[in-house]
Design an enzyme around this catalytic site. Structure first.
Site: not given
Length: 446
Positions: A26, A83, A127, A172, A298, A300, A355, A401, A408-409
């Protein structure tokens, strides 16, 4: 800092650490520099139609060339922890065979720079960026990949295991399996839900093998894994909604937590999944089920489960993020308390919030980025963490994060999570108001 912030800060204590997080693909760029081999994300992003803005991570934030500047920005935040992930194909271009000394040298220099600033390194081994060389041999569907991963983990631990505060095996694995192999949203773009099931097992197996390989190196770094987790809440009190919420929690959170901490997969998931092609060998669960030094969580959003057609949607009283995710901080509190109750007796270690962050449509105005909405988001989630700590959950650190806006992917550069705004044309980093708030917050926390 207002009075509410000061009162909240006192609940964490001086031993609690604060950090920021990134991942290799990223931010690094330098895709063909220094002997790096291609990863599945290089292949995926160069396939037309896969990324919303048709971008790639070839340059990203150019961190490979700007790491000294970026470490300075990290230090400006007053955090004590950073991290980041290692690009496997940068240090071993094929994922097997010869090591790339130029790649390892980059991470060694990054560690040196962090040490100069008294920032502790928290390394993530994987990752999502599998070397393309391994993908051509079957990727995570091939059981051999788990053993290649263990060899990679051993080498990183040998070189850096006494220079890092922690090493996480995976970030993840739910995403790797379900988004990479289930619905094809992420690399390598496979659409096969049964394959995703087998991949999830090989990921857990690789975690166990890697833990043993790193333990054999007698490293000082704490060893663990990072899981994305959420609560699953029924939209109504109907039996159907309640059952579906239990299933959602089992196939996501418990599917990874149970093998690690209980040595078995949750029965509710086994009963409902297609196990026709699921292969587990005799010693696999014993390999996966071993003590951790830490668990990374993580968070969200929550899962809001409705069986109605069309499904009910949550009220989203605090609004939605730029990703379309509901802002629901109390879900973090409930999640942490829930896993503490379920797994404390099974060796649940100390927890790091590895995250937690939010994407908004940030804009530069008069050389500033005013993102009070992000400050509100972080404050609310820190309050949830404090409530979980008060309830007895052993939480030792928090990483926002992300350090800066990045690739962003499959959203490309359309979503901004960073504390620093990145102008991708000039690579200028601009601290947002949230960065200044986070810095002041950490100062207050001591």
């Amino acid at each position: 800092m207002n009075a509410t912030d000061l009162a909240l800060a006192k609940q964490f204590g001086e031993s609690f650490f604060w950090g920021v997080a990134t991942s290799a693909y990223q931010i690094e760029g330098g895709a063909a520099d220094g002997g790096r081999g291609p990863s599945i994300w290089d292949t995926f992003t160069h396939t037309p139609g896969k990324i919303l803005d048709s971008s790639t991570g070839d340059v990203a934030c150019d961190h490979y060339h700007r790491y000294v500047e970026d470490v300075s920005h990290i230090a400006d935040l007053q955090v004590s922890a950073y991290r980041f992930s290692i690009s496997w194909s940068r240090v071993q271009p094929l994922g097997y065979g010869a090591w790339n000394e130029e790649g390892f040298d980059f991470y060694s220099r990054l560690l040196d720079e962090l040490a100069k600033k008294n920032i502790l390194a928290h390394i993530t081994l994987y990752h999502w960026d599998l070397p393309q060389g391994l993908q051509e041999q079957g990727g995570w569907l091939n059981r051999d990949t788990a053993h290649h991963f263990a060899a990679y983990a051993k080498e990183v631990a040998r070189r850096f295991g006494d220079r890092a505060a922690s090493i996480a095996t995976h970030n993840e694995p739910w995403c790797t399996a379900n988004l990479g192999y289930g619905n094809g949203q992420f690399a390598p773009g496979v659409v096969d839900t049964v394959a995703a099931l087998q991949v999830s097992h090989h990921l857990l197996l690789s975690h166990g093998l890697a833990m043993s390989a790193m333990r054999d190196q007698h490293v000082s770094a704490k060893l663990g894994i990072v899981l994305n987790q959420w609560t699953a809440e029924p939209a109504t009190n109907s039996a159907a909604d309640i059952a579906e919420a239990q299933w959602e929690y089992a196939r996501s959170v418990q599917w990874f937590m149970d093998p690690i901490f209980k040595g078995s997969y949750p029965q509710i998931a086994l009963d409902r999944m297609d196990m026709s092609r699921f292969q587990v060998e005799a010693d696999d669960m014993a390999i996966i089920h071993q003590p951790l030094d830490f668990l990374g969580v993580n968070y969200y959003f929550r899962a809001y489960v409705s069986t109605e057609n069309p499904p009910r949607k949550p009220e989203a009283k605090l609004g939605l993020t730029d990703m379309g995710w509901e802002i629901y901080p109390q879900g973090l509190r409930d999640l942490l308390i829930g896993i503490h109750k379920e797994y404390a007796a099974h060796g649940l270690p100390e927890i790091y919030i590895t995250e937690n962050g939010v994407a908004f449509a940030d804009k530069v105005e008069d050389s500033r980025v005013h993102d009070q909405n992000r400050i509100n988001f972080v404050r609310a989630h820190l309050n949830a963490v404090a409530e979980a700590k008060t309830a007895g959950v052993n939480i030792q650190g928090y990483f926002y994060w992300s350090l800066m806006d990045n690739f962003e992917w499959n959203s490309g550069y359309l979503r901004r999570f960073g504390l620093y705004y990145v102008d991708y044309l000039t690579q200028q980093r601009i601290p947002k108001d949230s960065a200044l708030w986070y810095r002041d917050w950490i100062r207050v926390c001591g």
